[in-house]
Design an enzyme around this catalytic site. Structure first.
Site, PDB file in Angstrom:
ATOM      1  N   ASP A   1     139.602  86.663  55.374  1.00 12.36           N
ATOM      2  CA  ASP A   1     139.598  86.610  56.840  1.00 12.36           C
ATOM      3  C   ASP A   1     140.901  87.122  57.470  1.00 12.36           C
ATOM      4  O   ASP A   1     140.993  87.234  58.693  1.00 12.36           O
ATOM      5  CB  ASP A   1     139.287  85.186  57.336  1.00 12.36           C
ATOM      6  CG  ASP A   1     140.228  84.128  56.745  1.00 12.36           C
ATOM      7  OD1 ASP A   1     141.415  84.441  56.482  1.00 12.36           O
ATOM      8  OD2 ASP A   1     139.764  82.983  56.558  1.00 12.36           O
TER       9      ASP A   1
ATOM     10  N   PRO B   1     132.838  79.193  58.038  1.00 13.34           N
ATOM     11  CA  PRO B   1     132.332  78.279  57.012  1.00 13.34           C
ATOM     12  C   PRO B   1     132.949  78.577  55.645  1.00 13.34           C
ATOM     13  O   PRO B   1     133.308  79.720  55.373  1.00 13.34           O
ATOM     14  CB  PRO B   1     130.826  78.581  56.993  1.00 13.34           C
ATOM     15  CG  PRO B   1     130.679  79.960  57.542  1.00 13.34           C
ATOM     16  CD  PRO B   1     131.801  80.122  58.529  1.00 13.34           C
ATOM     17  N   ASP B   2     133.084  77.529  54.802  1.00 13.46           N
ATOM     18  CA  ASP B   2     133.479  77.807  53.416  1.00 13.46           C
ATOM     19  C   ASP B   2     132.223  78.171  52.633  1.00 13.46           C
ATOM     20  O   ASP B   2     131.162  78.414  53.219  1.00 13.46           O
ATOM     21  CB  ASP B   2     134.283  76.641  52.818  1.00 13.46           C
ATOM     22  CG  ASP B   2     133.462  75.388  52.616  1.00 13.46           C
ATOM     23  OD1 ASP B   2     132.225  75.413  52.843  1.00 13.46           O
ATOM     24  OD2 ASP B   2     134.049  74.355  52.235  1.00 13.46           O
ATOM     25  N   PHE B   3     132.328  78.240  51.322  1.00 13.91           N
ATOM     26  CA  PHE B   3     131.177  78.675  50.530  1.00 13.91           C
ATOM     27  C   PHE B   3     130.366  77.513  49.990  1.00 13.91           C
ATOM     28  O   PHE B   3     129.153  77.488  50.082  1.00 13.91           O
ATOM     29  CB  PHE B   3     131.655  79.560  49.360  1.00 13.91           C
ATOM     30  CG  PHE B   3     132.287  80.822  49.837  1.00 13.91           C
ATOM     31  CD1 PHE B   3     131.521  81.935  50.114  1.00 13.91           C
ATOM     32  CD2 PHE B   3     133.659  80.893  50.049  1.00 13.91           C
ATOM     33  CE1 PHE B   3     132.101  83.097  50.590  1.00 13.91           C
ATOM     34  CE2 PHE B   3     134.249  82.055  50.525  1.00 13.91           C
ATOM     35  CZ  PHE B   3     133.465  83.159  50.795  1.00 13.91           C
ATOM     36  N   ARG B   4     131.040  76.493  49.425  1.00 11.77           N
ATOM     37  CA  ARG B   4     130.331  75.513  48.602  1.00 11.77           C
ATOM     38  C   ARG B   4     130.217  74.115  49.196  1.00 11.77           C
ATOM     39  O   ARG B   4     129.677  73.232  48.538  1.00 11.77           O
ATOM     40  CB  ARG B   4     130.995  75.445  47.216  1.00 11.77           C
ATOM     41  CG  ARG B   4     130.826  76.740  46.451  1.00 11.77           C
ATOM     42  CD  ARG B   4     131.458  76.774  45.099  1.00 11.77           C
ATOM     43  NE  ARG B   4     131.280  78.093  44.500  1.00 11.77           N
ATOM     44  CZ  ARG B   4     132.023  79.157  44.778  1.00 11.77           C
ATOM     45  NH1 ARG B   4     133.028  79.052  45.630  1.00 11.77           N
ATOM     46  NH2 ARG B   4     131.768  80.325  44.217  1.00 11.77           N
TER      47      ARG B   4
ATOM     48  N   HIS C   1     140.962  88.246  46.298  1.00  9.60           N
ATOM     49  CA  HIS C   1     139.580  88.702  46.402  1.00  9.60           C
ATOM     50  C   HIS C   1     139.436  89.833  47.419  1.00  9.60           C
ATOM     51  O   HIS C   1     138.375  90.029  47.996  1.00  9.60           O
ATOM     52  CB  HIS C   1     138.645  87.522  46.721  1.00  9.60           C
ATOM     53  CG  HIS C   1     138.545  86.537  45.581  1.00  9.60           C
ATOM     54  ND1 HIS C   1     137.962  85.297  45.698  1.00  9.60           N
ATOM     55  CD2 HIS C   1     138.972  86.621  44.294  1.00  9.60           C
ATOM     56  CE1 HIS C   1     138.035  84.670  44.522  1.00  9.60           C
ATOM     57  NE2 HIS C   1     138.649  85.444  43.658  1.00  9.60           N
TER      58      HIS C   1
ATOM     59  N   ASN D   1     140.904  84.211  50.385  1.00  7.92           N
ATOM     60  CA  ASN D   1     140.215  84.448  51.652  1.00  7.92           C
ATOM     61  C   ASN D   1     140.262  85.906  52.073  1.00  7.92           C
ATOM     62  O   ASN D   1     141.224  86.626  51.787  1.00  7.92           O
ATOM     63  CB  ASN D   1     140.808  83.555  52.743  1.00  7.92           C
ATOM     64  CG  ASN D   1     140.597  82.084  52.432  1.00  7.92           C
ATOM     65  OD1 ASN D   1     139.820  81.739  51.535  1.00  7.92           O
ATOM     66  ND2 ASN D   1     141.298  81.212  53.141  1.00  7.92           N
TER      67      ASN D   1
HETATM   68  P1  OAD Z   1     134.725  76.891  48.293  1.00  7.90           P
HETATM   69  O1  OAD Z   1     133.733  76.804  49.397  1.00  7.90           O
HETATM   70  O2  OAD Z   1     134.220  76.991  46.914  1.00  7.90           O
HETATM   71  O3  OAD Z   1     135.685  75.620  48.350  1.00  7.90           O
HETATM   72  C1  OAD Z   1     136.269  75.161  49.548  1.00  7.90           C
HETATM   73  C2  OAD Z   1     137.001  73.876  49.250  1.00  7.90           C
HETATM   74  O4  OAD Z   1     137.712  73.482  50.422  1.00  7.90           O
HETATM   75  C3  OAD Z   1     136.091  72.715  48.866  1.00  7.90           C
HETATM   76  O5  OAD Z   1     136.698  71.985  47.827  1.00  7.90           O
HETATM   77  C4  OAD Z   1     136.034  71.891  50.166  1.00  7.90           C
HETATM   78  O6  OAD Z   1     135.850  70.513  49.921  1.00  7.90           O
HETATM   79  C5  OAD Z   1     137.393  72.145  50.739  1.00  7.90           C
HETATM   80  N1  OAD Z   1     137.469  72.035  52.203  1.00  7.90           N
HETATM   81  C6  OAD Z   1     136.597  72.471  53.150  1.00  7.90           C
HETATM   82  N2  OAD Z   1     137.042  72.242  54.386  1.00  7.90           N
HETATM   83  C7  OAD Z   1     138.260  71.643  54.257  1.00  7.90           C
HETATM   84  C8  OAD Z   1     139.239  71.154  55.163  1.00  7.90           C
HETATM   85  N3  OAD Z   1     139.086  71.251  56.482  1.00  7.90           N
HETATM   86  N4  OAD Z   1     140.350  70.571  54.633  1.00  7.90           N
HETATM   87  C9  OAD Z   1     140.536  70.486  53.300  1.00  7.90           C
HETATM   88  N5  OAD Z   1     139.653  70.928  52.407  1.00  7.90           N
HETATM   89  C10 OAD Z   1     138.531  71.523  52.858  1.00  7.90           C
HETATM   90  O7  OAD Z   1     135.708  78.118  48.679  1.00  7.90           O
HETATM   91  P2  OAD Z   1     136.731  78.872  47.721  1.00  7.90           P
HETATM   92  O8  OAD Z   1     137.344  77.957  46.748  1.00  7.90           O
HETATM   93  O9  OAD Z   1     137.612  79.686  48.591  1.00  7.90           O
HETATM   94  O10 OAD Z   1     134.521  84.737  46.473  1.00  7.90           O
HETATM   95  O11 OAD Z   1     135.730  79.842  46.953  1.00  7.90           O
HETATM   96  C11 OAD Z   1     136.232  80.740  46.004  1.00  7.90           C
HETATM   97  C12 OAD Z   1     135.483  82.043  46.024  1.00  7.90           C
HETATM   98  O12 OAD Z   1     134.086  81.823  45.858  1.00  7.90           O
HETATM   99  C13 OAD Z   1     135.573  82.783  47.335  1.00  7.90           C
HETATM  100  O13 OAD Z   1     136.731  83.584  47.427  1.00  7.90           O
HETATM  101  C14 OAD Z   1     134.328  83.613  47.337  1.00  7.90           C
HETATM  102  C15 OAD Z   1     133.359  82.647  46.783  1.00  7.90           C
HETATM  103  O14 OAD Z   1     132.278  83.191  46.127  1.00  7.90           O
HETATM  104  C16 OAD Z   1     133.950  85.907  46.752  1.00  7.90           C
HETATM  105  O15 OAD Z   1     133.235  86.062  47.697  1.00  7.90           O
HETATM  106  C17 OAD Z   1     134.285  86.979  45.817  1.00  7.90           C
END
Ligand code: OAD
Length: 272
Positions: free
Chosen positions: A114, A38-41, A131, A112
């Site tokens: 991972d 999963p992503d974060f946001r 990170h 990332n």
């Molecule tokens: P986010 O979850 O903030 O953002 C992920 C982005 O990817 C969002 O804009 C989604 O719309 C997009 N997305 C998701 N799935 C996708 C797909 N299949 N194709 C294209 N786009 C997609 O994650 P990060 O930006 O990595 O830090 O978050 C930054 C940091 O915040 C992370 O490194 C983490 C977190 O807190 C720490 O843990 C220190």
């Protein structure tokens, strides 16, 4: 503004250039969602939307160093799901590998943890893990390293490991960068590189965490910045030469590879 076709032609031209072209890539959790992480946001599927069970004061506390000091257990509860090993790189990771194989990858900046870019075959010296990662772990007080095997066990058992120096007894944590901690030295050593880029590709990140989020703005005005993401972020689109490829990044890199005449090669690289 430019089209995907124009960026494809540009990639091909960079590959042919006597003095190889320089592409800088910046990535986040969105490039690994199709691998099952999963992503974060993202609103319903993101990690931060699914942490109610941990009873945190706010979602990002799980990665906050001050909160960890007072309550490290939520992080270790989550660490099990994030620990590398059970996931396969996506075709987006392979696309970065292909840029390296074409000798046009200047640097990959990733947020990332991972390790999938390494698994896809992007060499260590081309990756800035901004990170950190799960590759090392240490005591948060005296910084003494902690053995990998011990960490693997602790995470499996959802147990908080303590410093190997019994007199210290500090909390141990993987060297992933928490809120309130400095980014690794390699980030600061390489952060000026975007200025040297001929092309910048940003994928799968909300660009909401500084200082990483500031990297695309370091590119020169004439350097095209391509955003391959579900949503428009970080002000990319504001410059004349910015290119938006909105939607799934696996589909986006396929489009780009197709335009460069590299699609078959990319699919083969990923299928291996
Ligand atoms: P986010 O979850 O903030 O953002 C992920 C982005 O990817 C969002 O804009 C989604 O719309 C997009 N997305 C998701 N799935 C996708 C797909 N299949 N194709 C294209 N786009 C997609 O994650 P990060 O930006 O990595 O830090 O978050 C930054 C940091 O915040 C992370 O490194 C983490 C977190 O807190 C720490 O843990 C220190």
């Amino acid at each position: 503004s430019r089209s995907v076709e124009a960026v494809g032609r540009m990639l091909k031209a960079l590959e042919k250039k006597e003095e190889k072209g320089r592409v800088v890539v910046m990535t986040g959790a969105g490039i690994s969602t199709s691998a099952g992480i999963p992503d974060f946001r993202s609103p319903t599927t993101g990690l931060y939307a699914n942490l109610a069970r941990l009873r945190l004061p706010y979602a990002e506390a799980v990665f906050d160093i001050a909160y960890f000091r007072s309550n490290p257990l939520p992080f270790y509860t989550l660490a099990q799901e994030l620990y590398p090993g059970n996931y396969r790189p996506t075709i987006t990771h392979s696309f970065v590998r292909l840029l390296h194989d074409k000798r046009i990858l200047l640097k990959l900046f990733t947020q990332n943890i991972d390790c999938l870019e390494r698994e896809a075959g992007v060499p260590d010296d081309k990756i800035v893990e901004a990170h950190g990662s799960f590759a090392r772990q240490s005591c948060i007080e005296c910084k003494t390293p902690y053995p990998q095997e011990g960490m693997r066990e602790a995470i499996r058992e959802k147990r908080v490991p303590r410093c190997v120096d019994a007199a210290c007894n500090g909390l141990v944590k993987p060297e992933i960068v928490f809120f309130g901690e400095q980014l690794p030295r390699e980030f600061f050593e390489n952060r000026e590189l975007p200025r040297e880029a001929d092309l910048c590709i940003v994928m799968g990140t909300s660009l909401s965490v500084q200082p990483f989020a500031g990297l695309p703005s370091l590119c020169r005005e004439e350097t095209p910045r391509v955003l391959i993401n579900m949503e428009q972020v970080g002000g990319i689109g504001s410059r004349a030469d910015d290119v938006l490829v909105l939607g799934d990044c696996d589909a986006g890199v396929r489009k780009l590879a197709e335009a460069a005449g590299w699609l078959e090669e990319l699919e083969a690289l990923w299928a291996r």
